[in-house]
Design a protein around this motif. Sequence first.
Motif, PDB file in Angstrom:
ATOM      1  N   GLY A  75       0.820  -1.434   0.378  1.00  0.00           N
ATOM      2  CA  GLY A  75       0.139  -0.086  -0.215  1.00  0.00           C
ATOM      3  C   GLY A  75       0.674   1.263   0.327  1.00  0.00           C
ATOM      4  O   GLY A  75       0.046   2.296  -0.349  1.00  0.00           O
ATOM      5  N   GLY A  76       2.217   0.970   0.607  1.00  0.00           N
ATOM      6  CA  GLY A  76       3.293   2.197   0.213  1.00  0.00           C
ATOM      7  C   GLY A  76       2.505   2.815  -1.647  1.00  0.00           C
ATOM      8  O   GLY A  76       2.506   2.190  -2.230  1.00  0.00           O
ATOM      9  N   SER A  77       3.008   4.609  -1.945  1.00  0.00           N
ATOM     10  CA  SER A  77       2.789   5.277  -2.772  1.00  0.00           C
ATOM     11  C   SER A  77       3.388   4.469  -3.853  1.00  0.00           C
ATOM     12  O   SER A  77       2.587   3.850  -4.771  1.00  0.00           O
ATOM     13  N   GLN A  78       4.944   4.138  -3.711  1.00  0.00           N
ATOM     14  CA  GLN A  78       5.741   3.223  -5.291  1.00  0.00           C
ATOM     15  C   GLN A  78       5.493   2.236  -5.867  1.00  0.00           C
ATOM     16  O   GLN A  78       4.897   1.928  -6.631  1.00  0.00           O
ATOM     17  N   LEU A 115      -7.951   9.117   0.047  1.00  0.00           N
ATOM     18  CA  LEU A 115      -7.084   9.844   1.111  1.00  0.00           C
ATOM     19  C   LEU A 115      -5.872   9.064   0.863  1.00  0.00           C
ATOM     20  O   LEU A 115      -4.849   9.450   0.930  1.00  0.00           O
ATOM     21  N   LEU A 116      -5.551   7.992   0.311  1.00  0.00           N
ATOM     22  CA  LEU A 116      -4.130   7.651  -0.009  1.00  0.00           C
ATOM     23  C   LEU A 116      -3.883   7.442  -1.308  1.00  0.00           C
ATOM     24  O   LEU A 116      -4.798   7.039  -2.518  1.00  0.00           O
ATOM     25  N   ALA A 117      -2.958   6.833  -1.258  1.00  0.00           N
ATOM     26  CA  ALA A 117      -1.671   6.450  -2.085  1.00  0.00           C
ATOM     27  C   ALA A 117      -2.549   5.591  -3.361  1.00  0.00           C
ATOM     28  O   ALA A 117      -2.875   5.468  -4.746  1.00  0.00           O
ATOM     29  N   PHE A 118      -2.265   4.684  -2.980  1.00  0.00           N
ATOM     30  CA  PHE A 118      -3.508   3.365  -3.571  1.00  0.00           C
ATOM     31  C   PHE A 118      -4.653   3.359  -3.975  1.00  0.00           C
ATOM     32  O   PHE A 118      -4.872   2.612  -4.671  1.00  0.00           O
ATOM     33  N   GLN A 119      -5.770   4.714  -2.769  1.00  0.00           N
ATOM     34  CA  GLN A 119      -6.665   4.482  -3.325  1.00  0.00           C
ATOM     35  C   GLN A 119      -6.964   5.254  -4.772  1.00  0.00           C
ATOM     36  O   GLN A 119      -7.510   4.659  -5.435  1.00  0.00           O
ATOM     37  N   HIS A 120      -6.540   6.021  -4.709  1.00  0.00           N
ATOM     38  CA  HIS A 120      -5.461   6.929  -5.768  1.00  0.00           C
ATOM     39  C   HIS A 120      -5.176   6.296  -7.311  1.00  0.00           C
ATOM     40  O   HIS A 120      -5.931   6.209  -8.444  1.00  0.00           O
ATOM     41  N   ALA A 121      -3.946   5.585  -7.166  1.00  0.00           N
ATOM     42  CA  ALA A 121      -4.406   4.600  -7.745  1.00  0.00           C
ATOM     43  C   ALA A 121      -5.352   3.659  -8.740  1.00  0.00           C
ATOM     44  O   ALA A 121      -5.469   3.714  -9.912  1.00  0.00           O
ATOM     45  N   ILE A 260      -2.657   4.980   6.510  1.00  0.00           N
ATOM     46  CA  ILE A 260      -3.900   3.316   5.857  1.00  0.00           C
ATOM     47  C   ILE A 260      -4.448   3.059   7.325  1.00  0.00           C
ATOM     48  O   ILE A 260      -5.613   2.799   7.252  1.00  0.00           O
ATOM     49  N   GLY A 261      -3.474   2.420   8.802  1.00  0.00           N
ATOM     50  CA  GLY A 261      -4.004   2.226   9.725  1.00  0.00           C
ATOM     51  C   GLY A 261      -5.002   3.627  10.695  1.00  0.00           C
ATOM     52  O   GLY A 261      -5.805   2.459  10.983  1.00  0.00           O
TER      53      GLY A 261
END
Length: 314
Positions: A75-78, A115-121, A260-261
């Motif tokens: 779930g990290g951005s990269q 709100l999170l990187a993985f959601q936008h991806a 994420i947590g």
Amino acid sequence: MVGATGTIGRATVRALVRHGHEVVCFVRAKRGRDVVIPGATVRTGDVTKAESVVRDGFCGERFDAVMSCMASRTGGSQDAWAVDHDAQQHLLQAAKAAGVSQFVLLSAICVQKPLLAFQHAKLAFEKALMTSGLTYSIVRPTAFFKSISGQVKRVQQGKPFLLFGDGTLTACKPISDDDLAEFLATCLTDASRANRVLPIGGPGPAVTLRQQGELLFTLAGKPPRFTRVPVAMFDGIIGVLRTLGMVIPPLRDKAEFAAIGRYYATESMLLWDPVVGRYDADATPSFGSETLASHYARLLRGEIADDRGEHAVF
């Protein structure tokens, strides 16, 4: 089929085979020699490289559909953009070039409030799939059984069940791997699910975190014991890690993991009603027959393992 080595992926392969489909699974090369998926052909390669998807996955053959249960591991951005978007795009483009007409995507219900990187991806790829010209089904499940099973051992050991706030901040309609797999598999043949975004939960009413704990204590035959964890704890951790991440880059992902947590501690995994600005348990569709109670009971009896993998952080 990609994402076939995860618990939901394996369940989906079983469902596809049960429905009479011929299944080819594309898995990571470094694991491929060790992977046997009953009923399916296993091919190895690197889904993060477009040329490998074409050469090692499709192999110049014709397929009717692509099923993707693939997701970033951390779930990290990269990681999220590399897998939840870029690798999915490689798969989509290869599918179009190979004449595939249908694509079924396992997404997540939490992308409703990104709100999170993985959601936008995930949302970026969902948009690409919707405009691809392929017949698509985008399945957004609520919480998986495995993602809310992390405190079973605590209860067995006589430890208190941890609550965020008073334990009623969030609710979900958890769904089992097999029920979700059946839903995914039947998207291939159910015309009513074509070209739709499909939120889906398991059977029964929504349950809060406190109700999950109460259920566990009842099944374990133990008196309920709860410890409250303030949500503000996450805010402090996130703030410190983001500040340090400005000079220590590896801490940026740790800040994202903390975010994420916090998200899962404060947001329900239910259908979001943007008109009234709240989650709607009654409007969240239900599917399947396996209940959370039966899953917890099997875990407590040792009949199944706590197989969360990278989901352990949740």
